[in-house]
Design a protein around this motif. Structure first.
Motif, PDB file in Angstrom:
ATOM      1  N   HIS A  15       0.836  -1.210   0.000  1.00 20.36           N
ATOM      2  CA  HIS A  15       0.000   0.000   0.000  1.00 20.36           C
ATOM      3  C   HIS A  15       0.869   1.257   0.000  1.00 20.36           C
ATOM      4  CE1 HIS A  15      -3.006   2.938   1.450  1.00 20.36           C
ATOM      5  NE2 HIS A  15      -2.041   3.328   2.257  1.00 20.36           N
ATOM      6  N   ALA A  16       1.863   1.290   0.895  1.00 26.70           N
ATOM      7  CA  ALA A  16       2.713   2.475   1.023  1.00 26.70           C
ATOM      8  C   ALA A  16       3.503   2.730  -0.252  1.00 26.70           C
ATOM      9  CB  ALA A  16       3.659   2.315   2.212  1.00 26.70           C
ATOM     10  N   ARG A  52      13.975   1.201   2.856  1.00 25.03           N
ATOM     11  CA  ARG A  52      13.537   1.262   1.453  1.00 25.03           C
ATOM     12  C   ARG A  52      12.821   2.564   1.160  1.00 25.03           C
ATOM     13  NH1 ARG A  52       8.560  -2.325  -1.147  1.00 25.03           N
ATOM     14  NH2 ARG A  52       8.157  -0.874  -2.880  1.00 25.03           N
ATOM     15  N   PHE A  53      11.875   2.943   2.023  1.00 25.43           N
ATOM     16  CA  PHE A  53      11.093   4.146   1.745  1.00 25.43           C
ATOM     17  C   PHE A  53      11.932   5.416   1.888  1.00 25.43           C
ATOM     18  CE2 PHE A  53       7.341   1.377   2.971  1.00 25.43           C
ATOM     19  CZ  PHE A  53       6.971   1.166   1.644  1.00 25.43           C
ATOM     20  N   LEU A  54      12.925   5.387   2.776  1.00 34.97           N
ATOM     21  CA  LEU A  54      13.836   6.533   2.863  1.00 34.97           C
ATOM     22  C   LEU A  54      14.632   6.667   1.571  1.00 34.97           C
ATOM     23  CD1 LEU A  54      15.120   6.133   6.524  1.00 34.97           C
ATOM     24  CD2 LEU A  54      13.747   8.032   5.647  1.00 34.97           C
ATOM     25  N   ASP A  55      15.123   5.538   1.060  1.00 36.64           N
ATOM     26  CA  ASP A  55      15.893   5.577  -0.191  1.00 36.64           C
ATOM     27  C   ASP A  55      15.034   6.023  -1.367  1.00 36.64           C
ATOM     28  OD1 ASP A  55      18.182   4.765   1.098  1.00 36.64           O
ATOM     29  OD2 ASP A  55      17.928   2.634   0.614  1.00 36.64           O
ATOM     30  N   GLU A  56      13.753   5.653  -1.334  1.00 39.17           N
ATOM     31  CA  GLU A  56      12.840   6.031  -2.415  1.00 39.17           C
ATOM     32  C   GLU A  56      12.246   7.431  -2.216  1.00 39.17           C
ATOM     33  OE1 GLU A  56       9.889   2.969  -2.531  1.00 39.17           O
ATOM     34  OE2 GLU A  56      11.245   1.461  -3.382  1.00 39.17           O
ATOM     35  N   GLU A  57      12.610   8.062  -1.084  1.00 41.81           N
ATOM     36  CA  GLU A  57      12.077   9.386  -0.729  1.00 41.81           C
ATOM     37  C   GLU A  57      10.548   9.363  -0.666  1.00 41.81           C
ATOM     38  OE1 GLU A  57      13.780  12.419  -3.175  1.00 41.81           O
ATOM     39  OE2 GLU A  57      15.797  12.098  -2.380  1.00 41.81           O
ATOM     40  N   ASN A  58      10.027   8.299  -0.127  1.00 41.86           N
ATOM     41  CA  ASN A  58       8.583   8.111   0.044  1.00 41.86           C
ATOM     42  C   ASN A  58       8.247   8.432   1.501  1.00 41.86           C
ATOM     43  OD1 ASN A  58       5.995   7.121   0.509  1.00 41.86           O
ATOM     44  ND2 ASN A  58       6.268   5.297  -0.757  1.00 41.86           N
ATOM     45  N   PHE A  59       7.915   9.694   1.781  1.00 43.09           N
ATOM     46  CA  PHE A  59       7.664  10.088   3.173  1.00 43.09           C
ATOM     47  C   PHE A  59       6.383   9.485   3.731  1.00 43.09           C
ATOM     48  CE2 PHE A  59       6.031  13.585   0.540  1.00 43.09           C
ATOM     49  CZ  PHE A  59       4.721  13.687   0.991  1.00 43.09           C
ATOM     50  N   TYR A  60       5.439   9.159   2.852  1.00 42.46           N
ATOM     51  CA  TYR A  60       4.212   8.511   3.320  1.00 42.46           C
ATOM     52  C   TYR A  60       4.543   7.121   3.874  1.00 42.46           C
ATOM     53  CZ  TYR A  60      -0.422   6.310   3.073  1.00 42.46           C
ATOM     54  OH  TYR A  60      -1.587   5.644   3.364  1.00 42.46           O
ATOM     55  N   LEU A  82      15.002   8.818  14.772  1.00 36.82           N
ATOM     56  CA  LEU A  82      15.812  10.033  14.704  1.00 36.82           C
ATOM     57  C   LEU A  82      16.699  10.032  13.462  1.00 36.82           C
ATOM     58  CD1 LEU A  82      16.865  10.447  18.441  1.00 36.82           C
ATOM     59  CD2 LEU A  82      15.295  11.896  17.150  1.00 36.82           C
ATOM     60  N   LEU A  83      17.274   8.877  13.140  1.00 38.13           N
ATOM     61  CA  LEU A  83      18.072   8.779  11.923  1.00 38.13           C
ATOM     62  C   LEU A  83      17.218   9.020  10.690  1.00 38.13           C
ATOM     63  CD1 LEU A  83      20.301   5.728  12.886  1.00 38.13           C
ATOM     64  CD2 LEU A  83      21.125   8.036  12.364  1.00 38.13           C
ATOM     65  N   ALA A  84      15.977   8.535  10.732  1.00 36.34           N
ATOM     66  CA  ALA A  84      15.066   8.769   9.598  1.00 36.34           C
ATOM     67  C   ALA A  84      14.737  10.254   9.472  1.00 36.34           C
ATOM     68  CB  ALA A  84      13.781   7.958   9.789  1.00 36.34           C
ATOM     69  N   SER A  85      14.589  10.938  10.603  1.00 34.91           N
ATOM     70  CA  SER A  85      14.236  12.363  10.560  1.00 34.91           C
ATOM     71  C   SER A  85      15.382  13.210  10.036  1.00 34.91           C
ATOM     72  CB  SER A  85      13.818  12.857  11.952  1.00 34.91           C
ATOM     73  OG  SER A  85      14.937  12.955  12.814  1.00 34.91           O
ATOM     74  N   ALA A  86      16.597  12.690  10.148  1.00 38.02           N
ATOM     75  CA  ALA A  86      17.754  13.434   9.637  1.00 38.02           C
ATOM     76  C   ALA A  86      17.864  13.371   8.117  1.00 38.02           C
ATOM     77  CB  ALA A  86      19.041  12.897  10.263  1.00 38.02           C
ATOM     78  N   ARG A  87      17.037  12.540   7.483  1.00 37.32           N
ATOM     79  CA  ARG A  87      17.002  12.438   6.027  1.00 37.32           C
ATOM     80  C   ARG A  87      15.920  13.377   5.500  1.00 37.32           C
ATOM     81  NH1 ARG A  87      18.659   7.054   4.399  1.00 37.32           N
ATOM     82  NH2 ARG A  87      17.861   7.520   2.309  1.00 37.32           N
TER      83      ARG A  87
END
Length: 393
Positions: A15-16, A52-60, A82-87
């Motif tokens: 879905h995401a 995966r979603f961070l690499d794809e720049e999929n914030f949803y 926190l690491l995700a928020s730094a991206r």
């Protein structure tokens, strides 16, 4: 009905991955069930999906997975979030930051320990993530840690340290740390430092800020002028007057605005001189002078003259400036009523916008008159303002 958590998670990930094509309501029940399940066996797959979603720049997708991680792992998920928020994925991070704030509040002691582990990590991306959150869990002994980070070789780490320094308004050591960062080689770090010093209201911030009024970057000089406006100290007036000759238009405009905010004889002298220049500079001076109305008796008469300037742009700018002066708005009611008959439709349109503020007792009469204006744009604005007034009453 018992669901297979592994299969359910895969359906959420699918879905995401199709964000924009499927409605969240289609998956909401499954997400809630997984989040509440406490099934730690899902954690490895959740971490994999988050990467995966961070690499794809999929914030949803990032936010969906982060929410489930926070629900299943609790505060243990904080370093990963926190690491995700730094991206930077280009969004406002409202959902992710809400999850992080919830974890920080749920267990402040454990959260602080995890944040400090990140801050002391040798990897720059982990240090950045820790500094990003340190302001939320900082203790009295963390200022020296931030002072050290503010001199790091990584400009992003320095920037985050600057933004995490405690309020310098009443903390001399925090103030000194920021002053030392005014000449940081990174432009964004200088911008952030100037902004923080400008919010202190400390008179002793003027002298260090004066040293960056000649910064090579126009954005930095403009931010310095804005900081002087926030400080409101007359000690900055000579510096701002000099900045009126800056080569950059935005810097000059910020300096004008700051002089109006500071007011006083010297500032008004400079603004009155600007009000005798070309139409564009007169318009900018009119806006700034309005802020200084109560600081010098020469201002109100000059504003009356500017409101009748030969150039429509100057007349309109004068109205806009007056509309920012809340405590003296009653003085201008007769002028606003007069300007409702201005020959230029742009000025009449501006009257429709500001009449409620500058002529509250006459606003209905003025707007009804403008609602029958020969220009459609004036009629439209006046009608809209009348509708707003009727909804409030």
């Amino acid at each position: 009905m018992v669901i297979d958590n592994g299969e359910a998670l895969e359906s959420v990930i699918r879905h995401a991955a199709q964000f924009g094509e499927i409605d969240y309501d289609d998956i909401a029940v499954t997400v809630d069930a997984l989040t509440d399940s406490g099934d730690v066996s899902l954690a490895p797959r959740l971490h994999e999906a988050l990467d995966r979603f961070l690499d794809e720049e999929n914030f949803y997708g990032r936010d969906l997975i982060a929410g489930m991680l926070a629900g299943i792992e609790g505060v243990a998920a904080l370093p990963v979030l926190l690491l995700a928020s730094a991206r930077d994925l280009g969004d406002d991070q409202d959902g992710l930051q809400s999850e992080i704030a919830g974890l920080l509040d749920a267990d402040p002691e454990a959260s602080r320990r995890m944040v400090l582990e990140l801050v002391h990590n040798a990897a720059p991306e982990r240090r950045r993530a820790g500094l990003l959150a340190l302001g939320s869990v900082a203790g009295s002994g963390d200022l020296e840690l931030l002072a050290e980070a503010a001199t790091d070789a990584d400009p992003q780490i320095r920037l985050m340290a600057i933004e995490a320094v405690p309020d310098p308004a009443g903390n001399d050591r925090a103030f000194q740390v920021l002053v030392a960062s005014l000449h940081d080689p990174d432009e964004q770090a200088r911008m952030s430092t100037i902004g923080r010093l400008g919010s202190t209201k400390r008179p002793d911030a003027v002298a260090p800020l004066a040293a960056v009024a000649d910064d090579p970057a126009p954005r930095v000089r403009a931010r310095t002028a804005y900081a002087f406006a926030r400080l409101g100290s007359a000690e900055a007036t000579p510096i701002l007057v000099r900045m009126l000759d800056d080569s950059d238009r935005h810097v000059r405009e910020q300096a004008l605005d700051a002089l109006g905010s500071i007011g006083g004889q010297a500032a008004v002298d400079a603004l009155l001189a600007e009000a005798d220049q070309d139409p564009r500079r007169r318009a900018q001076a009119a806006k700034a002078l309005a802020k200084a109305t109560d600081s010098d008796p020469r201002v109100a008469p000059r504003l009356m003259v500017l409101a009748r300037d030969d150039e429509a742009a100057v007349r309109a700018a004068t109205l806009s400036g007056l509309a920012t002066v809340a405590d003296t708005s009653w003085r201008w009611a007769s002028l606003v009523a007069e300007m409702a008959n201005d020959p230029d439709p742009t000025v009449r349109q501006r009257v429709a916008v500001v009449a409620g503020h500058l002529a509250p007792n006459e606003v209905i009469e003025i707007l009804h008159r403008l609602a029958g204006d020969p220009e459609a744009m004036v009629r439209q604005v006046a009608t809209t303002q009348l509708d707003r007034l009727s909804r409030r009453s």
